[in-house]
Motif scaffolding. Structure first.
Motif, short mmCIF file in Angstrom:
data_model
loop_
_atom_site.label_atom_id
_atom_site.label_comp_id
_atom_site.label_asym_id
_atom_site.label_seq_id
_atom_site.Cartn_x
_atom_site.Cartn_y
_atom_site.Cartn_z
N ALA A 16 56.48 37.69 10.75
CA ALA A 16 56.49 39.09 11.18
C ALA A 16 55.29 39.84 10.60
N TRP A 17 54.98 39.57 9.34
CA TRP A 17 53.79 40.21 8.74
C TRP A 17 52.53 39.76 9.46
N ARG A 18 52.43 38.49 9.78
CA ARG A 18 51.27 37.94 10.47
C ARG A 18 51.04 38.64 11.81
N GLU A 19 52.10 38.84 12.56
CA GLU A 19 51.97 39.54 13.84
C GLU A 19 51.57 40.99 13.64
N ARG A 20 52.11 41.63 12.63
CA ARG A 20 51.76 43.03 12.39
C ARG A 20 50.29 43.17 12.04
N ALA A 118 48.36 36.45 1.42
CA ALA A 118 49.22 36.57 2.60
C ALA A 118 50.68 36.48 2.21
N THR A 119 51.00 35.57 1.31
CA THR A 119 52.38 35.45 0.85
C THR A 119 52.84 36.72 0.15
N ARG A 120 51.96 37.28 -0.70
CA ARG A 120 52.32 38.52 -1.39
C ARG A 120 52.44 39.69 -0.42
N ALA A 121 51.54 39.75 0.53
CA ALA A 121 51.56 40.87 1.48
C ALA A 121 52.79 40.83 2.39
N ALA A 122 53.31 39.64 2.63
CA ALA A 122 54.44 39.51 3.54
C ALA A 122 55.69 40.21 3.01
N VAL A 123 55.74 40.50 1.70
CA VAL A 123 56.90 41.22 1.17
C VAL A 123 56.80 42.71 1.43
N GLY A 124 55.67 43.18 1.95
CA GLY A 124 55.56 44.58 2.34
C GLY A 124 54.75 45.46 1.44
N ASP A 125 53.97 44.88 0.52
CA ASP A 125 53.13 45.66 -0.38
C ASP A 125 51.77 45.85 0.28
N TYR A 126 51.44 47.08 0.66
CA TYR A 126 50.22 47.31 1.42
C TYR A 126 48.97 47.14 0.57
N ARG A 128 48.58 44.67 -1.30
CA ARG A 128 48.31 43.25 -1.12
C ARG A 128 47.76 42.97 0.27
N ASP A 129 48.11 43.77 1.24
CA ASP A 129 47.45 43.70 2.54
C ASP A 129 45.94 43.86 2.37
N ASP A 130 45.54 44.84 1.56
CA ASP A 130 44.11 45.08 1.33
C ASP A 130 43.45 43.88 0.69
N GLN A 131 44.12 43.26 -0.27
CA GLN A 131 43.54 42.09 -0.93
C GLN A 131 43.36 40.96 0.07
N PHE A 132 44.36 40.73 0.91
CA PHE A 132 44.20 39.70 1.94
C PHE A 132 43.06 40.05 2.88
N GLY A 133 42.99 41.31 3.29
CA GLY A 133 41.96 41.72 4.22
C GLY A 133 40.57 41.52 3.67
N ASP A 134 40.35 41.87 2.41
CA ASP A 134 39.03 41.69 1.82
C ASP A 134 38.67 40.21 1.72
N ALA A 135 39.65 39.37 1.38
CA ALA A 135 39.39 37.93 1.31
C ALA A 135 39.07 37.37 2.70
N ALA A 136 39.83 37.79 3.70
CA ALA A 136 39.58 37.31 5.06
C ALA A 136 38.20 37.72 5.56
N LYS A 137 37.79 38.94 5.24
CA LYS A 137 36.47 39.41 5.70
C LYS A 137 35.34 38.62 5.06
N ASP A 154 47.50 34.84 -10.80
CA ASP A 154 47.64 36.29 -10.68
C ASP A 154 46.91 36.83 -9.45
N GLY A 155 46.29 35.94 -8.66
CA GLY A 155 45.58 36.37 -7.46
C GLY A 155 44.11 36.61 -7.67
N SER A 156 43.61 36.45 -8.90
CA SER A 156 42.19 36.62 -9.15
C SER A 156 41.43 35.39 -8.66
N THR A 157 40.11 35.53 -8.53
CA THR A 157 39.33 34.47 -7.92
C THR A 157 37.90 34.49 -8.44
#
Length: 317
Positions: A16-20, A118-126, A128-137, A154-157
């Motif tokens: 559902a998060w992926r589709e959104r 993506a896994t973190r963002a799927a729980v609804g934390d926006y 974390r949406d930003d973190q996924f978005g920046d990595a994807a870009k 911890d999600g650092s890279t």
């Protein structure tokens, strides 16, 4: 190439998060996102164990004889010396950040960065949406190969362990190839750290071991009064443990007293340049609980920098 068909990931919330995300980002992004999502599945992350006493235990993990020796070698490298001189930040400090975070680039992270966020963002934390978005870009823009995007627990890279959002805001090209590649280029990684530290760095100390005032020392009453008022402490209350006199720049400032082993253990004064280190720690993560979660990290890096600069070979406690 034909657009891949996205099957179920096995997790309805993740799907559902992926589709959104694909709807929110719009049709222009769909060809890229659908390919990123084609092999993306939610993952389980094992958190890094937190030390029982971070202020004492973390330096013992960070300041090892092997890391000190390697840090001294790295700090003498001409390319790191050039970064240090141009940003007016000591090479020992830059080497300490690199060594503490990824053992000079040897550690890469255990997880796929996109899957992590993506896994973190799927729980609804926006956030974390930003973190996924920046990595994807980063992948879509060709800034870094997907395989290089590894995440720690911890999600650092990257070689200095920044979040994707920190990379977007602060990463710099240090080797002149047009990319700010904190994953594969030590020069980019440490130029980025130096740029972040340079804004607040001064020609002063950061962590200094001190001798506590004693009952027959005329500074004792002034020191106790400052502690009672919870004031910042002047270096003039203390003698340096190494017996050297205080530099003029240090005497112009004040600091915070820390005693990692309690009243019976050694004492350290965190002076003006500890603030940029602590801000840098805040950029990284809340690895430790409580308001001062950046304090243990900054303290450990400060001690490692002192050791690389030649003050000692192992933690002084």
């Amino acid at each position: 190439m034909p657009e891949p068909v996205l099957g179920s990931s096995g997790d309805a919330r993740f799907d559902a998060w992926r589709e959104r995300v694909m709807q929110t980002w719009g049709e222009g992004w769909r060809p890229y996102l659908v390919r990123l999502f084609a092999d993306l599945r939610p993952i389980r992350v094992e958190p890094e164990p937190a030390p029982a006493n971070p202020l004492a235990d973390w330096p013992l993990q960070v300041v090892t004889p092997e890391r000190v020796a390697e840090g001294r070698r790295v700090a003498r490298e001409p390319w790191l010396q050039a970064i240090a001189v141009s940003h007016k930040v000591p090479a020992a400090v830059l080497a300490a950040v690199w060594g503490a975070e990824t053992d000079f680039g040897r550690r890469r992270g255990e997880y796929d960065l996109l899957a992590f966020w993506a896994t973190r963002a799927a729980v609804g934390d926006y956030f974390r949406d930003d973190q996924f978005g920046d990595a994807a870009k980063l992948v879509v823009a060709g800034q870094v190969p997907r395989a290089a995007l590894r995440a720690f627990a911890d999600g650092s890279t990257g070689q200095v362990r920044w979040f994707p959002r920190q990379h977007a805001e602060m990463a710099k090209d240090g080797d002149g190839d047009g990319l700010a590649d904190i994953w594969r280029s030590p020069r980019d990684a440490l130029t980025s750290v130096a740029g972040r530290l340079a804004g607040g760095w001064e020609p002063a100390s950061w962590v200094v071991q001190v001798r506590m005032p004693t009952g027959d020392d005329p500074r004792t009453l002034r020191f106790l009064e400052a502690v009672r008022r919870e004031a910042q402490l002047s270096p003039d209350y203390f003698q340096r443990a190494d017996g050297r006199p205080w530099d003029l720049e240090d005497r112009r400032g004040s600091g915070r007293l820390v005693r990692p082993l309690g009243d019976a253990g050694p004492a350290f004064l965190l002076l003006r340049n500890f603030a940029p280190l602590q801000y840098l720690a805040g950029d990284y993560r809340g690895r430790f609980p409580g308001e001062d979660r950046s304090l243990p990290w900054g303290f450990a890096v400060g001690l490692l920098a002192n050791a690389i600069a030649g003050e000692f070979d192992a933690p002084p406690f």
